[in-house]
Design a protein around this motif. Structure first.
Motif, PDB file in Angstrom:
ATOM      1  N   ARG A 142       0.826  -1.207   0.000  1.00 58.55           N
ATOM      2  CA  ARG A 142       0.000   0.000   0.000  1.00 58.55           C
ATOM      3  C   ARG A 142       0.871   1.273   0.000  1.00 58.55           C
ATOM      4  NH1 ARG A 142      -5.189  -1.520   0.808  1.00 58.55           N
ATOM      5  NH2 ARG A 142      -5.469  -3.636   1.629  1.00 58.55           N
ATOM      6  N   ASN A 143       2.113   1.116   0.439  1.00 63.41           N
ATOM      7  CA  ASN A 143       3.047   2.247   0.429  1.00 63.41           C
ATOM      8  C   ASN A 143       4.046   2.156  -0.731  1.00 63.41           C
ATOM      9  OD1 ASN A 143       2.068   3.559   2.818  1.00 63.41           O
ATOM     10  ND2 ASN A 143       3.029   1.928   4.025  1.00 63.41           N
ATOM     11  N   ASN A 144       3.704   1.297  -1.723  1.00 64.01           N
ATOM     12  CA  ASN A 144       4.535   1.127  -2.910  1.00 64.01           C
ATOM     13  C   ASN A 144       5.944   0.633  -2.580  1.00 64.01           C
ATOM     14  OD1 ASN A 144       2.522   2.013  -4.702  1.00 64.01           O
ATOM     15  ND2 ASN A 144       3.046   4.166  -4.284  1.00 64.01           N
ATOM     16  N   LEU A 145       6.057  -0.168  -1.507  1.00 64.75           N
ATOM     17  CA  LEU A 145       7.353  -0.741  -1.130  1.00 64.75           C
ATOM     18  C   LEU A 145       7.436  -2.238  -1.468  1.00 64.75           C
ATOM     19  CD1 LEU A 145       7.799   0.962   2.357  1.00 64.75           C
ATOM     20  CD2 LEU A 145       8.807   1.642   0.157  1.00 64.75           C
ATOM     21  N   ALA A 146       6.356  -2.805  -1.973  1.00 70.97           N
ATOM     22  CA  ALA A 146       6.340  -4.221  -2.360  1.00 70.97           C
ATOM     23  C   ALA A 146       5.459  -4.383  -3.588  1.00 70.97           C
ATOM     24  CB  ALA A 146       5.814  -5.077  -1.214  1.00 70.97           C
ATOM     25  N   SER A 147       5.726  -5.451  -4.351  1.00 70.06           N
ATOM     26  CA  SER A 147       4.955  -5.705  -5.571  1.00 70.06           C
ATOM     27  C   SER A 147       3.708  -6.541  -5.250  1.00 70.06           C
ATOM     28  CB  SER A 147       5.824  -6.442  -6.594  1.00 70.06           C
ATOM     29  OG  SER A 147       6.124  -7.745  -6.108  1.00 70.06           O
ATOM     30  N   ILE A 148       2.845  -6.578  -6.262  1.00 70.43           N
ATOM     31  CA  ILE A 148       1.628  -7.398  -6.101  1.00 70.43           C
ATOM     32  C   ILE A 148       1.971  -8.879  -5.957  1.00 70.43           C
ATOM     33  CG2 ILE A 148       1.314  -7.638  -8.596  1.00 70.43           C
ATOM     34  CD1 ILE A 148      -1.411  -7.382  -5.871  1.00 70.43           C
ATOM     35  N   ASN A 149       3.078  -9.292  -6.585  1.00 68.51           N
ATOM     36  CA  ASN A 149       3.514 -10.679  -6.456  1.00 68.51           C
ATOM     37  C   ASN A 149       3.841 -11.024  -5.000  1.00 68.51           C
ATOM     38  OD1 ASN A 149       3.230 -11.223  -9.152  1.00 68.51           O
ATOM     39  ND2 ASN A 149       5.359 -10.745  -9.672  1.00 68.51           N
ATOM     40  N   ASP A 150       4.464 -10.057  -4.327  1.00 67.98           N
ATOM     41  CA  ASP A 150       4.795 -10.300  -2.914  1.00 67.98           C
ATOM     42  C   ASP A 150       3.523 -10.474  -2.088  1.00 67.98           C
ATOM     43  OD1 ASP A 150       7.497 -10.068  -3.460  1.00 67.98           O
ATOM     44  OD2 ASP A 150       7.499  -7.888  -3.139  1.00 67.98           O
ATOM     45  N   VAL A 151       2.505  -9.676  -2.391  1.00 64.58           N
ATOM     46  CA  VAL A 151       1.234  -9.784  -1.667  1.00 64.58           C
ATOM     47  C   VAL A 151       0.584 -11.152  -1.933  1.00 64.58           C
ATOM     48  CG1 VAL A 151      -1.078  -8.813  -1.376  1.00 64.58           C
ATOM     49  CG2 VAL A 151       0.882  -7.303  -1.699  1.00 64.58           C
ATOM     50  N   LEU A 152       0.568 -11.553  -3.207  1.00 62.58           N
ATOM     51  CA  LEU A 152      -0.035 -12.838  -3.562  1.00 62.58           C
ATOM     52  C   LEU A 152       0.716 -14.001  -2.913  1.00 62.58           C
ATOM     53  CD1 LEU A 152      -0.850 -12.274  -7.341  1.00 62.58           C
ATOM     54  CD2 LEU A 152      -2.429 -12.242  -5.404  1.00 62.58           C
ATOM     55  N   ASP A 153       2.030 -13.907  -2.905  1.00 64.96           N
ATOM     56  CA  ASP A 153       2.813 -14.967  -2.260  1.00 64.96           C
ATOM     57  C   ASP A 153       2.521 -15.047  -0.770  1.00 64.96           C
ATOM     58  OD1 ASP A 153       3.956 -15.612  -4.659  1.00 64.96           O
ATOM     59  OD2 ASP A 153       5.791 -14.432  -4.332  1.00 64.96           O
ATOM     60  N   ALA A 154       2.410 -13.899  -0.124  1.00 67.03           N
ATOM     61  CA  ALA A 154       2.116 -13.886   1.311  1.00 67.03           C
ATOM     62  C   ALA A 154       0.722 -14.438   1.579  1.00 67.03           C
ATOM     63  CB  ALA A 154       2.248 -12.471   1.850  1.00 67.03           C
ATOM     64  N   LEU A 155      -0.242 -14.066   0.736  1.00 69.67           N
ATOM     65  CA  LEU A 155      -1.601 -14.588   0.879  1.00 69.67           C
ATOM     66  C   LEU A 155      -1.634 -16.092   0.666  1.00 69.67           C
ATOM     67  CD1 LEU A 155      -4.620 -14.033   1.234  1.00 69.67           C
ATOM     68  CD2 LEU A 155      -4.756 -13.608  -1.223  1.00 69.67           C
ATOM     69  N   ASN A 156      -0.882 -16.557  -0.314  1.00 67.09           N
ATOM     70  CA  ASN A 156      -0.806 -17.992  -0.586  1.00 67.09           C
ATOM     71  C   ASN A 156      -0.202 -18.738   0.592  1.00 67.09           C
ATOM     72  OD1 ASN A 156      -1.125 -20.265  -2.359  1.00 67.09           O
ATOM     73  ND2 ASN A 156       1.090 -20.242  -2.665  1.00 67.09           N
ATOM     74  N   ASP A 157       0.784 -18.127   1.244  1.00 67.46           N
ATOM     75  CA  ASP A 157       1.388 -18.750   2.431  1.00 67.46           C
ATOM     76  C   ASP A 157       0.376 -18.863   3.573  1.00 67.46           C
ATOM     77  OD1 ASP A 157       3.783 -19.009   1.132  1.00 67.46           O
ATOM     78  OD2 ASP A 157       4.654 -17.154   1.940  1.00 67.46           O
ATOM     79  N   VAL A 158      -0.468 -17.844   3.735  1.00 68.10           N
ATOM     80  CA  VAL A 158      -1.513 -17.903   4.765  1.00 68.10           C
ATOM     81  C   VAL A 158      -2.471 -19.057   4.467  1.00 68.10           C
ATOM     82  CG1 VAL A 158      -3.495 -16.691   5.768  1.00 68.10           C
ATOM     83  CG2 VAL A 158      -1.368 -15.460   5.336  1.00 68.10           C
ATOM     84  N   GLU A 159      -2.886 -19.157   3.204  1.00 73.24           N
ATOM     85  CA  GLU A 159      -3.801 -20.224   2.794  1.00 73.24           C
ATOM     86  C   GLU A 159      -3.189 -21.604   3.040  1.00 73.24           C
ATOM     87  OE1 GLU A 159      -5.176 -22.077  -1.426  1.00 73.24           O
ATOM     88  OE2 GLU A 159      -5.174 -19.888  -1.268  1.00 73.24           O
ATOM     89  N   LYS A 160      -1.945 -21.758   2.615  1.00 75.97           N
ATOM     90  CA  LYS A 160      -1.288 -23.056   2.780  1.00 75.97           C
ATOM     91  C   LYS A 160      -1.102 -23.414   4.253  1.00 75.97           C
ATOM     92  CE  LYS A 160       1.322 -23.181  -1.553  1.00 75.97           C
ATOM     93  NZ  LYS A 160       2.683 -23.211  -2.161  1.00 75.97           N
ATOM     94  N   ALA A 161      -0.737 -22.463   5.072  1.00 78.76           N
ATOM     95  CA  ALA A 161      -0.494 -22.721   6.495  1.00 78.76           C
ATOM     96  C   ALA A 161      -1.785 -23.174   7.183  1.00 78.76           C
ATOM     97  CB  ALA A 161       0.074 -21.483   7.167  1.00 78.76           C
ATOM     98  N   ASN A 162      -2.893 -22.496   6.887  1.00 79.02           N
ATOM     99  CA  ASN A 162      -4.165 -22.883   7.501  1.00 79.02           C
ATOM    100  C   ASN A 162      -4.622 -24.256   7.034  1.00 79.02           C
ATOM    101  OD1 ASN A 162      -5.479 -20.638   9.243  1.00 79.02           O
ATOM    102  ND2 ASN A 162      -4.548 -19.543   7.526  1.00 79.02           N
ATOM    103  N   PHE A 163      -4.406 -24.546   5.765  1.00 79.35           N
ATOM    104  CA  PHE A 163      -4.787 -25.868   5.272  1.00 79.35           C
ATOM    105  C   PHE A 163      -3.897 -26.959   5.868  1.00 79.35           C
ATOM    106  CE2 PHE A 163      -4.654 -29.204   1.912  1.00 79.35           C
ATOM    107  CZ  PHE A 163      -5.960 -29.638   2.083  1.00 79.35           C
TER     108      PHE A 163
END
Length: 457
Positions: free
Chosen positions: A411-432
């Motif tokens: 949100r502060n333009n310090l990371a790419s959308i890929n980084d966000v998607l990867d982090a979200l994917n890690d949350v999904e995988k961890a919960n599963f």
């Protein structure tokens, strides 16, 4: 704290409260217990074992019936080509003897002529040509040489063996239903994770669109999000297919309607520690032990063929008119039957049964060794699952923190959308992975209880 973070924390809170509920090892979900009972009533192999056990009960009744008297009513009619009579010389002799008796009765001299006015009786037939008979026979075994008693004991142990086989089969069916039910819970829990991930992606798409409008990012970011949506849709389709297959499996195992199964909302619940659970003899071992005892009595039954048997025989004729001169009206007697040599058949049958008993003993030892190994394997599997749960819980905590950090950076333009998607994917995988860990815990506990012979449902 932004809206994304609030939604994520709410989801993880609900997810954490719903899943790691600890219940006693034998406190199964009532819905699952109902499915198990329906499955036990439906299973064809269990019903076949029940019929075999009932047949063994009938064999016991047959063994007991040996000592009950057998009463038979007989009736017959026979017509011979002619009456059976004495030959002419014998008839002449009988007539002459009759005349002598009559003359002696009247005081006539031996050599005096026979009076013409005294009638003579005809010589009776040995057997009339029309023969009508009606009789009753009695056959009563008093002593079977222990053959019947050994057969009774063999049948009792055979019945017990079949019942234990049925109980072992019930355990297998119960384990199959529990596993299918748990897999359904795992699929549904995973579907919830995917639904939440879809919400996050939709939010990210909204922000990307805004960013594109303001010239803060390129349309390439939107395409990457669209690709992520397609990948998520593929996962949702995969889980939907798994859900359908598990419903089909539960329907086949339990006979419950598919419509009712689709309404199920199972939840994975971690079992309590079962290290202190007592160990009892498995039904498989009990079945083999009873089968071994049955073959021992079969061997004794074969040997008892050489022991004398005692029986009573009785006969009574209701119609006397058509009996021959040699037929008795009734008789009763006792007899003994002693089989001295039967061509080695009894000895060979006894030897065959003894070898069968030895085979069962070897199987018992083999099964006990396998059970001991399965207990150790299940205990190790349970310990590994517990340790893995602790690791996954740390992974969830780390994935959550990472996502919050990357989301702020994006949100502060310090990371790419890929980084966000990867982090979200890690949350999904961890919960599963947490749900998989609970699933593995339940599998290990169920296998341990089954191996120890204390699985109840």
């Amino acid at each position: 704290m932004n809206q994304n973070t609030i939604v994520l924390k709410m989801f993880l809170t609900v997810f954490t409260l719903a899943l790691p509920l600890v219940i006693a090892a034998q406190q199964l979900d009532p819905v699952l217990q109902d499915l198990i009972h329906k499955g036990l009533n439906k299973n064809h192999q269990i019903q076949s074992n029940r019929i075999d056990a009932e047949q063994a009960q009938i064999d016991q009744q047959l063994a007991k019936s040996v000592f009950l008297p057998k009463i038979t009513f007989n009736g017959s009619f026979v017509r011979l080509d002619d009456d059976i009579t004495f030959d002419d010389d014998t008839q002449t002799l009988l007539i002459a003897t009759q005349k002598l008796v009559i003359k002696d009765a009247f005081g006539l001299p031996f050599n005096s002529p026979f009076p013409d006015n005294i009638p003579l009786e005809d010589v009776p037939n040995l057997q009339n040509k029309n023969i009508l008979k009606s009789s009753v026979d009695l056959d009563w075994v008093l002593f079977s040489g222990f053959e019947a008693s050994n057969a009774l004991k063999a049948s009792k142990h055979k019945e017990s063996s079949l019942k234990y086989v049925g109980l072992a089969e019930r355990d297998k069916v119960a384990l199959q239903i529990i596993e299918a039910y748990d897999k359904l819970a795992l699929v549904q829990a995973s579907k919830k994770v995917l639904i939440t991930s879809e919400k996050y992606l939709n939010e990210q798409i909204f922000y990307v669109h805004k960013a594109i409008e303001n010239g803060l990012t390129t349309p390439l970011s939107r395409k990457k999000l669209e690709l992520a949506q397609q990948q998520l849709a593929a996962k949702q389709l995969e889980f939907d297919h798994n859900n359908i297959m598990l419903i089909e499996l539960l329907h086949q195992l339990t006979g419950e309607s598919k419509a009712n199964l689709k309404l199920l909302e199972p939840e994975l619940q971690a079992f309590a520690n079962t290290d202190a659970a007592s160990t009892e003899k498995r039904n498989e071992v009990k079945a083999l032990e009873e089968a071994e005892k049955a073959t021992r009595y079969q061997a004794k039954m074969a040997k008892s063929n050489f022991i004398p048997k005692v029986a009573v025989k009785g006969h009574y004729e209701f119609i006397e008119d058509d009996l021959s001169l040699l037929d008795p009206k009734w008789f009763i007697g006792a007899g003994i039957k002693w089989n001295v040599f039967d061509g080695n058949q009894s000895r060979l049958k006894s030897k065959k049964a003894s070898l069968e008993s030895e085979r069962y003993r070897d199987q018992i030892e083999d099964v006990e060794e396998m059970i001991a190994l399965s207990i150790t394997k299940a205990e190790l599997k349970y310990q590994s699952a517990l340790q893995n749960t602790k690791i996954v819980e740390k992974e969830i905590e780390l994935a959550n923190d990472t996502y919050e950090m990357v989301d702020k950076q994006y949100r502060n333009n310090l990371a790419s959308i890929n980084d966000v998607l990867d982090a979200l994917n890690d949350v999904e995988k961890a919960n599963f992975k947490l749900q998989e860990s609970y699933f593995n815990e339940r599998r290990a506990v169920a296998e341990m209880l089954h191996a120890k012979g204390v699985l109840t449902y």
